[in-house]
Design an enzyme around this catalytic site. Sequence first.
Site, short mmCIF file in Angstrom:
data_model
loop_
_atom_site.label_atom_id
_atom_site.label_comp_id
_atom_site.label_asym_id
_atom_site.label_seq_id
_atom_site.Cartn_x
_atom_site.Cartn_y
_atom_site.Cartn_z
N GLY A 22 -5.90 -2.66 -2.54
CA GLY A 22 -5.93 -1.45 -1.04
C GLY A 22 -6.02 -0.34 -1.49
O GLY A 22 -4.20 -0.17 -1.24
N GLU A 23 -6.59 1.06 -1.12
CA GLU A 23 -5.73 2.19 -1.08
C GLU A 23 -4.73 2.00 0.46
O GLU A 23 -4.99 1.68 1.11
CB GLU A 23 -7.00 3.37 -1.06
CG GLU A 23 -6.19 4.87 -0.59
CD GLU A 23 -7.09 6.25 -1.08
OE1 GLU A 23 -6.37 6.89 -1.23
OE2 GLU A 23 -7.95 5.63 -1.44
N GLY A 24 -3.48 2.84 0.29
CA GLY A 24 -1.93 2.83 1.22
C GLY A 24 -1.11 1.63 0.97
O GLY A 24 -0.33 1.74 1.68
#
Length: 636
Positions: free
Chosen positions: A560-562
């Site tokens: 996931g982004e982050g």
Amino acid sequence: MSLDGWNTLLVLGGIRSGKSEFAESLVADAPTVRYLATAADAGDDPEWAARLAAHRARRPATWSTEETAADPRRLADVIATARPEETLLVDDLGGWVTVLLDPAHQPADDTATVDELAAAVRSCAARLVLVSPEVGLSLVPTTPLGRAFTDALGAVNRAVADACDTVVLVVAGQPCRLKPAVVHPASADATPAAAAPSTAATTVPAQAGPTDESPVTAGGPPLPGSPPVSTPQVPARPTSGADGTGWTAPTMALPVAATDLVIQPGMDLPMPDEYAGPQAVDRLAGLDLPGTGLGALEQVISFAAATQGTPTPAPWRSVRVLLVHGDHAGGVAAGSTAGESARRAEQARAGQGVLARLAAESGASLQVVDAPAAAPVEHGPALDAAQVDSALRYGWRLAEEAAEAGVQLLVLAACGAGTEATAAAVLAATAGAEPPAVLARVVTAGGQLDDGAWMTRCAAVRDALHRTRRSSRDAVDVLAELGGGDLAVATGILLGATARRLPVLLDGPVGVAAALISRDLAGQARHWCLLADDGGHPAVRLAADVLGLDPLTQLRLDLGEGANALTVLPLLRSALALAAALPARPEGDDSEEKGDEPGPVEEPEPDFHEPEPEGPGPTTTAPATEAAETSAARAG
């Protein structure tokens, strides 16, 4: 002079003012340029021929030249049919008017031709630069033909300037922006730009919990108030949260007044310290470090030094993760599990899941931000203009609140259905990328490749780009037509962080797409961004190349982004702490002065011997003249 954010631009200037050179510099970074030459042939005028030759000599070999003097109407046709990925340079409109007024092209409906040109410029999908002489400051000509030319060119300049989104006047080689007006939101007693006269600027206070206050929008529904900020805890053991001690980021007193903030191209925001970064790297060379030093992590030292304004940057103690949650409807979300992004966002709010756990390990606070859902871009705009304006202000305010709370580093994360395809569409619109080349493969929950969903996403992006082929590539228009709520909020966060001198750690397609858009609103924004990892994502790799951001790692995590950013955050802190704490190398400890470390041994160069000739041939290497003299001497 920063001219980011333009799509159609008119460059005005007098004779020998440098207008053509300035226009050429604006498109110098384009891979190919279609140069539209409007002037008639030089004929028997050697001075005019020399001018044309000088223009041709300046053009790079990758540019293609097209002549329009034979048919003045062709110029409008070429501009109107140009593709979004093309770059056009028209030099100049004075030559075009000269040909238009030529008796050879009369009788002609000159007014209709000028209107056609203005309409073509207004609808142009390509990046377009037009050059034109500014004759309005000269004396009124004494001849009827001279007056006809100046009147016609003045009318053309007014019509084209009205159609272009940016107009620049070059005087003695110095460009002066005429349109749009330059925005200077960098003073302590002024807001970025006033949309309407206001008697006072209201500062939005930092919020640590829910609030009823929300940005005022022009005709659009307001976004919710600032969401609560949580500090996730690592299970089974205590964690050291952000204590607020140590370095405090310098900020600008730039209040966001909900009714006064205007986010538009040309915003003049601060840049990092241009001297502190190189000074920090030079300082590293004098530290008592073994081996060759910190390697690629020197980039982190330089970035932190520039954003903190000191050659001895301190580790980021107070870090806030902003998780932007926004879904996209339509084909761009093909293959996504319904409700999955909402479940991930609720997990983060509850302090559970990958992102919350990584934030807890890093002692970072976490704020989940809900953005407006985007409509299917293949059928119409993702958002309306009022929603985009509201989302941009909302993101700006979130960055301001973080700065007011003492946050020293923002981590931009995102979750939502259709975000990857939307980022590919934005990249195609702003950087001329081919969507299939930057659109990652779709992987099901079971780990299988879903080629059908990938093709549906490609088709949706293709249809959206075709639908908007004649739309402006202005940053706000890109957000409305293709971007959606999450990208608009993320763009506002980056702009607000730039205004408050707050660095941002990016990781993922939403972050880099927002950085591309924010670059066109304020070119300084990308200099406050650090890319943790490209994750092997093709869109992130290309956007990073366009932005000039080098990823720090190549972990290829797909959590996931982050997640990549939070994974490398402890490493970045360790490098900063090490660089700040190590003493200088003792004097006289240079390798040249150490007797116990032998230097490189120089090997003697081998002697060169002329090889013996094989078979019949000359038995000497002396010049032929010398050989002839020797033979003559023997004969005598």
